[in-house]
Design an enzyme around this catalytic site. Sequence first.
Site, mmCIF file in Angstrom:
data_model
loop_
_atom_site.group_PDB
_atom_site.id
_atom_site.type_symbol
_atom_site.label_atom_id
_atom_site.label_comp_id
_atom_site.label_asym_id
_atom_site.label_seq_id
_atom_site.Cartn_x
_atom_site.Cartn_y
_atom_site.Cartn_z
ATOM 1 N N GLU A 48 -12.910 -0.079 54.115
ATOM 2 C CA GLU A 48 -12.795 -0.826 55.377
ATOM 3 C C GLU A 48 -11.438 -1.509 55.512
ATOM 4 O O GLU A 48 -11.255 -2.624 55.035
ATOM 5 C CB GLU A 48 -13.915 -1.868 55.505
ATOM 6 N N LYS A 86 -14.353 2.962 57.321
ATOM 7 C CA LYS A 86 -14.840 1.983 58.303
ATOM 8 C C LYS A 86 -13.638 1.292 58.946
ATOM 9 O O LYS A 86 -13.236 0.217 58.530
ATOM 10 C CB LYS A 86 -15.775 0.965 57.635
#
Length: 340
Positions: free
Chosen positions: A178, A220
Site C-alpha cells: 500500500e 493497494k
Amino acid sequence: MNIHEELEATVAMLVQPGKGILAADESLPTIGKRFAPLAIDNTEENRRSYRSLLCTASGADAFVSGVILFEETLGQRADDGTPLPEVLARQGIVPGIKVDKGTVPLANAPGDLVTVGLDGLPDRLKGYKAQGARFAKWREVYGITQQNPTPLGIGANAETLASYAANCQAEGIVPIVEPEVLIDGDHTMARCEEVTEAVLHAVFHALHRHKVVLECMILKPSMVVPGKALRKATPDEVAGATVRLLRRTVPAAVAGICFLSGGQGPEEASANLNAMNAQFPHAPWPLSFSFGRALQDPVIEAWAGRAQNVAAAQRAFLHRARMNGLARTGKWSPASEKAS
C-alpha cells in the site's frame, strides 16, 4: 501444499470477481477518531463489538473476499465465543492483518515519513498465521508539497514496502503493498499523477530487487485525484488518469489492484471505481476495492455504540459492500443506491 501454492490459493480468493476487501484495521487512536463524533467510548469492548458486527454480517461473503484486521481484533471473539478470524473463514472470507507499526519522520528528508515495524516481522508473521491470518497489509504514505515526496523519501519507502512483502511471502502470507499518495493539499490532478508515477516506479523496482513474486501480491494504491482543497474530479477523469498511470507502472503479472478510498466519500469511491471497470473492462489486472472509511462510515453512524442498532448497522454495511461489488464489475449507478 507448498508455500507458493498456498500463496496462489489465497490470492485467488482475494481477487474473486464482484468482491473486494474490507479494511477494518484502524489503530487504537484512529478508531478513536471514528468513534468520537458519535460519543462512543474507545474501549476494548466497544472495538470488539463494532468489529464483531462487521465480521458476523450475514451475506457479506457475496461482496467481501477478505477483511484486514487490527492486531487486537485478531485475538478477539464474537459474542458466541468464536474467534473472529474463524468467523470470517467459515464464511469463505479470508482473514488478514495489518503488520506495520505506523510512521515516523524520515531523517534528512524534511516533510517525508517512513513506516516502521520491520524489526521482528518474521516472528510476528508466524504468530499471526497461527491465529488465522492469510494475508497482510503494510502502508507507506506520501504527502504532496512542492518539495515532497523527496527522492530519498520515495526510495526509502519503496525499500521498506519490498522488504515487508518479501518477508510475508517467505511465511506463506500474501502481501498487500500500500503506497498511499495523500489527498491532503491543494495540488492538481496532474501533480498527483506525477508523484504517483514516481512512487510506483520505485516500488516495483524495489519489489524486483527483493524477488517478490508479483503473481502472489496485491497492490493497494490511491486513485489519481486532485488535492481535497480543489474541486473534485469527475469519475471519468479519475478513471482515465488512474488507469493510464497504472498501465505505465504496474506489471501485468500483479494479481490484483485493490484501491484505497483515501478520504473519498462512500458514493464517490464507488463511482470512481465503477468508472474504471466500465471504461476499462479488459485492464491487465482485476480493479477492485480495499476500502476502510468508504465502507464503514455509514456503519459506525448507524451503530452509534448501541447494541440495539447492530442489525441496522449490518444492513448499512451490506448495502455499501453490495454497491462496491457492483462497482467492481462496472454495474454501479446512482440509481443503484436507491434501488437496494
